[in-house]
Enzyme design. Structure first.
Site, PDB file in Angstrom:
ATOM      1  CG  PHE A 133      -2.081   0.989   1.372  1.00  0.00           C
ATOM      2  CD1 PHE A 133      -2.963   0.899   0.272  1.00  0.00           C
ATOM      3  CD2 PHE A 133      -1.895   2.361   1.953  1.00  0.00           C
ATOM      4  CE1 PHE A 133      -4.037   1.803   0.461  1.00  0.00           C
ATOM      5  CE2 PHE A 133      -2.870   3.279   1.989  1.00  0.00           C
ATOM      6  CZ  PHE A 133      -3.850   3.093   1.223  1.00  0.00           C
ATOM      7  CG  ASP A 202       0.071  -3.144   6.917  1.00  0.00           C
ATOM      8  OD1 ASP A 202      -0.918  -3.696   7.427  1.00  0.00           O
ATOM      9  OD2 ASP A 202       0.289  -1.861   6.289  1.00  0.00           O
ATOM     10  CE1 TYR A 227      -9.221   1.811   7.073  1.00  0.00           C
ATOM     11  CE2 TYR A 227      -8.429   2.838   9.196  1.00  0.00           C
ATOM     12  CZ  TYR A 227      -8.179   2.522   7.823  1.00  0.00           C
ATOM     13  OH  TYR A 227      -7.337   2.900   7.199  1.00  0.00           O
ATOM     14  CE  LYS A 228      -7.661  -1.639   5.415  1.00  0.00           C
ATOM     15  NZ  LYS A 228      -8.330  -0.590   4.233  1.00  0.00           N
ATOM     16  NE  ARG A 389      -9.977  -2.792  -3.202  1.00  0.00           N
ATOM     17  CZ  ARG A 389      -9.405  -2.582  -1.951  1.00  0.00           C
ATOM     18  NH1 ARG A 389      -8.325  -3.077  -1.555  1.00  0.00           N
ATOM     19  NH2 ARG A 389     -10.033  -1.621  -1.096  1.00  0.00           N
TER      20      ARG A 389
END
Length: 414
Positions: A133, A202, A227-228, A389
């Site tokens: 990312f 990560d 938050y995912k 996605r």
């Protein structure tokens, strides 16, 4: 038509047999197929009431007394212990606070310092996942400047071949954010340790979707967002894992009063707190943190292995439905078919053939396709220019959702 009836019937049977299906009622959902939990998880139903109590009673009535009486002060480590079993860690090794980016900086610079402490000053290279990312890459560049290291970007497959006596720390993503590919955390961690370097992982796209095994595999340092798949809410605080046996040597580049051994002593000299607490920095973001704590209650009595099994079954079924419903050659799966190489999302690359129908006014193909899906009640997201996605959160996504999403995709692309 027969394919539709057959797949819809199978979805209904799979949902009826799903042991995790009752968990859906713990979330605020509607009739939309929500497949974007890999960016922002759905709202757990108990969070609004909890936040109202925090705001009206704890802040409104108790005010500053809540730091002690409501447990605000200990929230970072208390909530860290709630996350710990979801990533395979014993208590006392995770502290919650700050953003993922800030925690990556702590972990990476701290990792270089750990390596030099153990192996000497010759450790002057940081290896980073070249496909990571973007923010992780930016932070890695900064960490290299701060520590005087050379940055070496490579793909995860290339990591074992570039490790050596100069390697200080290695930063890798457990799951690729674009393709959903699951990388070999046990094998790569072992390879990093074999040359005396520090492994930093990560976990943003794996925690809450599959077993991680931080303690089991000897990971040194790890970071992740909440938050995912952990459903902590927009911008909810991230976390930092510091393995038990390196905590007394972990030297954070961001020492703050909250990570001081005597925070209220207000001494000019810094003495790090014991344990993972030295990963704290400043005053915790209490409102977001306590929303996260409430959200994590949906995980009570949930087996992460069962979550992983359903994730694989869901993504298998979705891919099967895509194959049946979408005309040949219009999309290509970037997500590995092998279970051992797959996270909990499916990434589909759109064919250039679709550009005539969907690409208008500079809008990328995937963006235009996803806009059409969202208009029909199927919410995913895209990555520029051609990747769709779909994130599958097993706690609230069902097989009927997977079938409907693939069917709508097929209808739009036809």
């Amino acid at each position: 038509m027969s394919d539709v009836r057959e797949l819809a019937a199978r979805a209904e049977k799979l949902d009826a047999a799903d042991e995790l299906a009752p968990l859906r009622s713990r979330f605020v959902l509607d009739d939309v197929v929500y497949l974007d939990g890999n960016s922002l998880g759905a709202l757990p139903a108990n969070v609004p009431g909890r936040i109202e109590d925090v705001v009206r009673r704890q802040w409104g009535e108790l005010r500053i007394r809540s730091w002690d009486e409501s447990g605000w002060w200990t929230a970072p480590e208390r909530i860290g212990d709630r996350i710990a079993p979801l990533v395979g860690a014993a208590p006392g090794q995770i502290v919650v606070g700050d953003s993922t980016s800030v925690n990556v900086l702590k972990a990476l610079v701290g990792g270089v310092r750990l390596a030099r402490l153990a192996q000497g000053p010759g450790r002057d290279e940081i290896v980073v996942d070249a496909t990571t990312f973007p923010t992780d890459g930016y932070i890695a560049q900064s960490a290299a400047r701060l520590t005087g290291c050379t940055l070496r970007p490579v793909t995860p497959a290339q990591v074992p071949g570039v490790l050596g006596e100069r390697t200080a720390a290695v930063l890798l993503n457990h799951v690729d954010y674009r393709t959903g590919r699951l990388h070999d955390l046990p094998g790569l961690t072992a390879a990093v340790h074999a040359v005396g370097a520090i492994a930093v992982w990560d976990l943003c796209h794996s925690a809450g979707a599959l077993p991680v095994g931080l303690d089991e595999h000897g990971v040194d340092l790890a970071v992740g967002c909440t938050y995912k798949y952990l459903n902590g809410g927009p911008g909810s605080p991230a976390y930092l894992y510091v393995r038990q046996d390196v905590q007394d040597r972990f030297d954070s580049p961001l020492p703050g009063w909250n990570s001081h051994a005597d925070p209220f002593g207000m001494r000019p000299d810094f003495e790090p707190a014991a344990g993972a607490l030295r990963g704290r920095v400043g005053t915790p973001d209490i409102l977001s943190m306590l929303a996260l704590e409430a959200a994590l209650e949906v995980w009570e009595d949930v087996d992460v292995a069962a979550v992983r099994a359903k994730s694989l079954a869901l993504t298998d079924f979705f891919l099967e439905c895509v194959t049946s419903y979408v005309p040949d050659g219009l999309v290509e799966s970037l997500t590995p078919a092998a279970h051992g190489e797959r996270g909990s999302q499916v990434a589909l690359r759109c064919s250039p053939k679709l550009s005539t129908s969907f690409e208008q006014g500079g809008t990328p193909i995937a963006g235009a396709v996803m806009k059409r899906l969202i208009e029909r009640g199927v919410v995913g997201d895209f990555r520029h220019p051609d990747v769709l996605r779909f994130g599958f959160t097993p706690l609230y996504v069902g097989f009927g959702d997977a079938e409907r999403a693939a069917r709508v995709l097929g209808e739009e692309l036809r």
